[in-house]
Design a protein around this motif. Structure first.
Motif, PDB file in Angstrom:
ATOM      1  N   SER A  45       0.851  -1.185   0.000  1.00 23.81           N
ATOM      2  CA  SER A  45       0.000   0.000   0.000  1.00 23.81           C
ATOM      3  C   SER A  45       0.889   1.238   0.000  1.00 23.81           C
ATOM      4  O   SER A  45       2.112   1.143   0.184  1.00 23.81           O
ATOM      5  N   ALA A  46       0.287   2.406  -0.184  1.00 25.94           N
ATOM      6  CA  ALA A  46       1.061   3.638  -0.355  1.00 25.94           C
ATOM      7  C   ALA A  46       1.912   3.982   0.857  1.00 25.94           C
ATOM      8  O   ALA A  46       2.916   4.693   0.732  1.00 25.94           O
ATOM      9  N   SER A  47       1.553   3.474   2.048  1.00 25.78           N
ATOM     10  CA  SER A  47       2.282   3.832   3.267  1.00 25.78           C
ATOM     11  C   SER A  47       3.373   2.848   3.644  1.00 25.78           C
ATOM     12  O   SER A  47       4.108   3.071   4.610  1.00 25.78           O
ATOM     13  N   LEU A  48       3.510   1.749   2.894  1.00 27.31           N
ATOM     14  CA  LEU A  48       4.418   0.672   3.288  1.00 27.31           C
ATOM     15  C   LEU A  48       5.647   0.595   2.383  1.00 27.31           C
ATOM     16  O   LEU A  48       5.531   0.555   1.162  1.00 27.31           O
ATOM     17  N   ASP A  49       6.835   0.572   3.009  1.00 26.76           N
ATOM     18  CA  ASP A  49       8.099   0.344   2.299  1.00 26.76           C
ATOM     19  C   ASP A  49       8.590  -1.042   2.709  1.00 26.76           C
ATOM     20  O   ASP A  49       9.235  -1.201   3.744  1.00 26.76           O
ATOM     21  N   PRO A  50       8.312  -2.090   1.918  1.00 19.26           N
ATOM     22  CA  PRO A  50       8.579  -3.456   2.359  1.00 19.26           C
ATOM     23  C   PRO A  50       9.959  -3.984   1.973  1.00 19.26           C
ATOM     24  O   PRO A  50      10.646  -3.449   1.107  1.00 19.26           O
ATOM     25  N   ALA A  51      10.340  -5.058   2.640  1.00 20.41           N
ATOM     26  CA  ALA A  51      11.445  -5.918   2.234  1.00 20.41           C
ATOM     27  C   ALA A  51      10.870  -7.323   2.126  1.00 20.41           C
ATOM     28  O   ALA A  51       9.835  -7.635   2.726  1.00 20.41           O
ATOM     29  N   ILE A  52      11.514  -8.178   1.350  1.00 21.60           N
ATOM     30  CA  ILE A  52      11.052  -9.555   1.210  1.00 21.60           C
ATOM     31  C   ILE A  52      12.256 -10.476   1.226  1.00 21.60           C
ATOM     32  O   ILE A  52      13.294 -10.174   0.624  1.00 21.60           O
ATOM     33  N   TYR A  53      12.154 -11.580   1.960  1.00 22.91           N
ATOM     34  CA  TYR A  53      13.236 -12.559   1.973  1.00 22.91           C
ATOM     35  C   TYR A  53      12.674 -13.929   2.313  1.00 22.91           C
ATOM     36  O   TYR A  53      11.530 -14.070   2.768  1.00 22.91           O
ATOM     37  N   ILE A  54      13.478 -14.964   2.078  1.00 26.10           N
ATOM     38  CA  ILE A  54      13.077 -16.345   2.345  1.00 26.10           C
ATOM     39  C   ILE A  54      13.989 -16.915   3.419  1.00 26.10           C
ATOM     40  O   ILE A  54      15.220 -16.958   3.264  1.00 26.10           O
ATOM     41  N   GLY A  69      16.853 -12.376  -0.787  1.00 30.95           N
ATOM     42  CA  GLY A  69      16.309 -11.200  -0.133  1.00 30.95           C
ATOM     43  C   GLY A  69      16.351  -9.989  -1.041  1.00 30.95           C
ATOM     44  O   GLY A  69      17.234  -9.861  -1.901  1.00 30.95           O
ATOM     45  N   ALA A  70      15.387  -9.073  -0.869  1.00 32.46           N
ATOM     46  CA  ALA A  70      15.361  -7.850  -1.679  1.00 32.46           C
ATOM     47  C   ALA A  70      14.738  -6.716  -0.886  1.00 32.46           C
ATOM     48  O   ALA A  70      13.697  -6.870  -0.255  1.00 32.46           O
ATOM     49  N   ASP A  71      15.423  -5.585  -0.909  1.00 23.97           N
ATOM     50  CA  ASP A  71      14.897  -4.320  -0.399  1.00 23.97           C
ATOM     51  C   ASP A  71      15.600  -3.239  -1.193  1.00 23.97           C
ATOM     52  O   ASP A  71      16.518  -2.577  -0.716  1.00 23.97           O
ATOM     53  N   ASP A  72      15.187  -3.070  -2.450  1.00 27.06           N
ATOM     54  CA  ASP A  72      15.921  -2.251  -3.408  1.00 27.06           C
ATOM     55  C   ASP A  72      15.388  -0.836  -3.579  1.00 27.06           C
ATOM     56  O   ASP A  72      16.117   0.053  -4.014  1.00 27.06           O
ATOM     57  N   ASN A  73      14.104  -0.612  -3.297  1.00 24.93           N
ATOM     58  CA  ASN A  73      13.489   0.652  -3.720  1.00 24.93           C
ATOM     59  C   ASN A  73      13.504   1.753  -2.666  1.00 24.93           C
ATOM     60  O   ASN A  73      13.492   2.930  -2.998  1.00 24.93           O
ATOM     61  N   PHE A  74      13.488   1.393  -1.364  1.00 26.32           N
ATOM     62  CA  PHE A  74      13.554   2.383  -0.282  1.00 26.32           C
ATOM     63  C   PHE A  74      12.476   3.459  -0.407  1.00 26.32           C
ATOM     64  O   PHE A  74      12.683   4.607  -0.017  1.00 26.32           O
ATOM     65  N   THR A  75      11.322   3.100  -0.958  1.00 23.17           N
ATOM     66  CA  THR A  75      10.247   4.063  -1.169  1.00 23.17           C
ATOM     67  C   THR A  75       8.922   3.426  -0.801  1.00 23.17           C
ATOM     68  O   THR A  75       8.603   2.327  -1.263  1.00 23.17           O
ATOM     69  N   VAL A 180      30.498   7.402 -18.532  1.00 29.42           N
ATOM     70  CA  VAL A 180      29.350   6.510 -18.704  1.00 29.42           C
ATOM     71  C   VAL A 180      28.229   7.041 -17.813  1.00 29.42           C
ATOM     72  O   VAL A 180      28.403   7.151 -16.598  1.00 29.42           O
ATOM     73  N   VAL A 181      27.105   7.371 -18.393  1.00 26.99           N
ATOM     74  CA  VAL A 181      25.998   7.976 -17.662  1.00 26.99           C
ATOM     75  C   VAL A 181      24.809   7.020 -17.638  1.00 26.99           C
ATOM     76  O   VAL A 181      24.334   6.579 -18.695  1.00 26.99           O
ATOM     77  N   LEU A 182      24.343   6.691 -16.426  1.00 32.21           N
ATOM     78  CA  LEU A 182      23.166   5.841 -16.256  1.00 32.21           C
ATOM     79  C   LEU A 182      21.973   6.727 -15.907  1.00 32.21           C
ATOM     80  O   LEU A 182      21.999   7.451 -14.910  1.00 32.21           O
ATOM     81  N   THR A 183      20.933   6.658 -16.712  1.00 31.09           N
ATOM     82  CA  THR A 183      19.704   7.416 -16.457  1.00 31.09           C
ATOM     83  C   THR A 183      18.614   6.421 -16.074  1.00 31.09           C
ATOM     84  O   THR A 183      18.095   5.707 -16.931  1.00 31.09           O
ATOM     85  N   PRO A 184      18.269   6.331 -14.782  1.00 26.05           N
ATOM     86  CA  PRO A 184      17.314   5.295 -14.342  1.00 26.05           C
ATOM     87  C   PRO A 184      15.875   5.660 -14.666  1.00 26.05           C
ATOM     88  O   PRO A 184      15.509   6.833 -14.763  1.00 26.05           O
ATOM     89  N   GLY A 185      15.060   4.636 -14.830  1.00 24.92           N
ATOM     90  CA  GLY A 185      13.637   4.833 -14.995  1.00 24.92           C
ATOM     91  C   GLY A 185      12.988   5.057 -13.639  1.00 24.92           C
ATOM     92  O   GLY A 185      13.637   4.967 -12.585  1.00 24.92           O
ATOM     93  N   THR A 186      11.691   5.323 -13.635  1.00 25.70           N
ATOM     94  CA  THR A 186      10.967   5.584 -12.400  1.00 25.70           C
ATOM     95  C   THR A 186      11.028   4.379 -11.459  1.00 25.70           C
ATOM     96  O   THR A 186      10.769   3.254 -11.866  1.00 25.70           O
ATOM     97  N   GLY A 187      11.413   4.622 -10.203  1.00 20.88           N
ATOM     98  CA  GLY A 187      11.447   3.569  -9.195  1.00 20.88           C
ATOM     99  C   GLY A 187      12.685   2.699  -9.244  1.00 20.88           C
ATOM    100  O   GLY A 187      12.793   1.739  -8.472  1.00 20.88           O
ATOM    101  N   PHE A 188      13.647   3.024 -10.120  1.00 18.64           N
ATOM    102  CA  PHE A 188      14.862   2.206 -10.242  1.00 18.64           C
ATOM    103  C   PHE A 188      16.049   2.928  -9.618  1.00 18.64           C
ATOM    104  O   PHE A 188      16.416   4.025 -10.038  1.00 18.64           O
ATOM    105  N   ASP A 189      16.647   2.335  -8.581  1.00 16.15           N
ATOM    106  CA  ASP A 189      17.826   2.883  -7.918  1.00 16.15           C
ATOM    107  C   ASP A 189      19.027   2.102  -8.419  1.00 16.15           C
ATOM    108  O   ASP A 189      19.369   1.050  -7.877  1.00 16.15           O
ATOM    109  N   GLY A 190      19.660   2.588  -9.457  1.00 17.40           N
ATOM    110  CA  GLY A 190      20.689   1.808 -10.148  1.00 17.40           C
ATOM    111  C   GLY A 190      22.098   2.186  -9.762  1.00 17.40           C
ATOM    112  O   GLY A 190      22.356   3.166  -9.057  1.00 17.40           O
ATOM    113  N   ALA A 191      23.041   1.380 -10.201  1.00 16.41           N
ATOM    114  CA  ALA A 191      24.473   1.635 -10.039  1.00 16.41           C
ATOM    115  C   ALA A 191      25.152   1.197 -11.329  1.00 16.41           C
ATOM    116  O   ALA A 191      24.643   0.343 -12.056  1.00 16.41           O
TER     117      ALA A 191
END
Length: 199
Positions: A45-54, A69-75, A180-191
């Motif tokens: 939901s709009a208020s939750l910033d989740p992580a997921i793992y097994i 495990g994944a917690d990539d977006n921080f949003t 080298v320039v990386l231009t991320p799309g919406t919601g993508f925190d890249g390296a």
């Protein structure tokens, strides 16, 4: 569907990019009927910033170890996903967690899908060639995590980069300095980083 509203902090496992999971969590048991590669997507939901793992197993109290495990977006409101190689008949303990107590809470949906075929440049064995001053597009949605540089050099990323990655190659026609320039799309925190060789 699930919720973290009113849930306790039972587990703090850390693997992949899922770390510091000190907030409320919920466990879902998943048993695939067919062996294969799956994509697990938690949509909050709009208020939750989740992580997921097994979890590897159910710990008696707190902690725990995990393999995916994944917690990539921080949003808050941004989905998280895992690509998992699963065995038919084996039960997996999927945890939806949060960064820390009081950080965020809310509801979520968890979907299990057959994973798409990875992109052609998922590994450095088949990189996509880059041309000078010509932009190239890319998508890590179905890619896997193949590389995680550990160099702490000021010329290289100091992050572990445990998320999905894709590979490009560049052969300069003249010696010099290139950007080298990386231009991320919406919601993508890249390296972006340059490998000396193909591991």
């Amino acid at each position: 569907n699930g919720t973290l509203v009113g849930m306790a902090d039972n587990y703090q496992a850390s693997c992949g990019s899922a770390a510091f999971n000190g907030g409320p969590d919920q466990v879902i048991a998943w048993t695939p009927t067919v062996s294969g590669t799956y994509q697990l997507v938690v949509t909050p939901s709009a208020s939750l910033d989740p992580a997921i793992y097994i979890l590897n197993s159910c710990p008696t109290s707190g902690g725990g170890t995990c393999t995916y495990g994944a917690d990539d977006n921080f949003t808050a409101g941004a989905p998280e996903q895992l690509i998992v190689s699963a065995t038919a008949g084996q039960t997996y303990l999927v945890v939806v967690d949060t960064f820390q107590a009081g950080a965020s809470t809310g509801t979520f949906t968890l979907d299990v899908q057959n994973a798409s075929t990875p992109p052609a440049n998922d590994t450095c064995a088949t990189p996509v060639p880059l041309q000078l001053d010509q932009a190239a597009t890319g998508d890590t949605t179905s890619a896997t995590n193949d590389y995680a540089p550990t160099s702490t050099s000021t010329n290289c990323t100091t992050h572990a980069n445990p998320g999905a990655d894709v590979v490009y190659s560049f052969t300069p026609v003249a010696t010099g300095t290139y950007y080298v320039v990386l231009t991320p799309g919406t919601g993508f925190d890249g390296a972006v980083y340059v490998l000396d060789n193909c591991p």
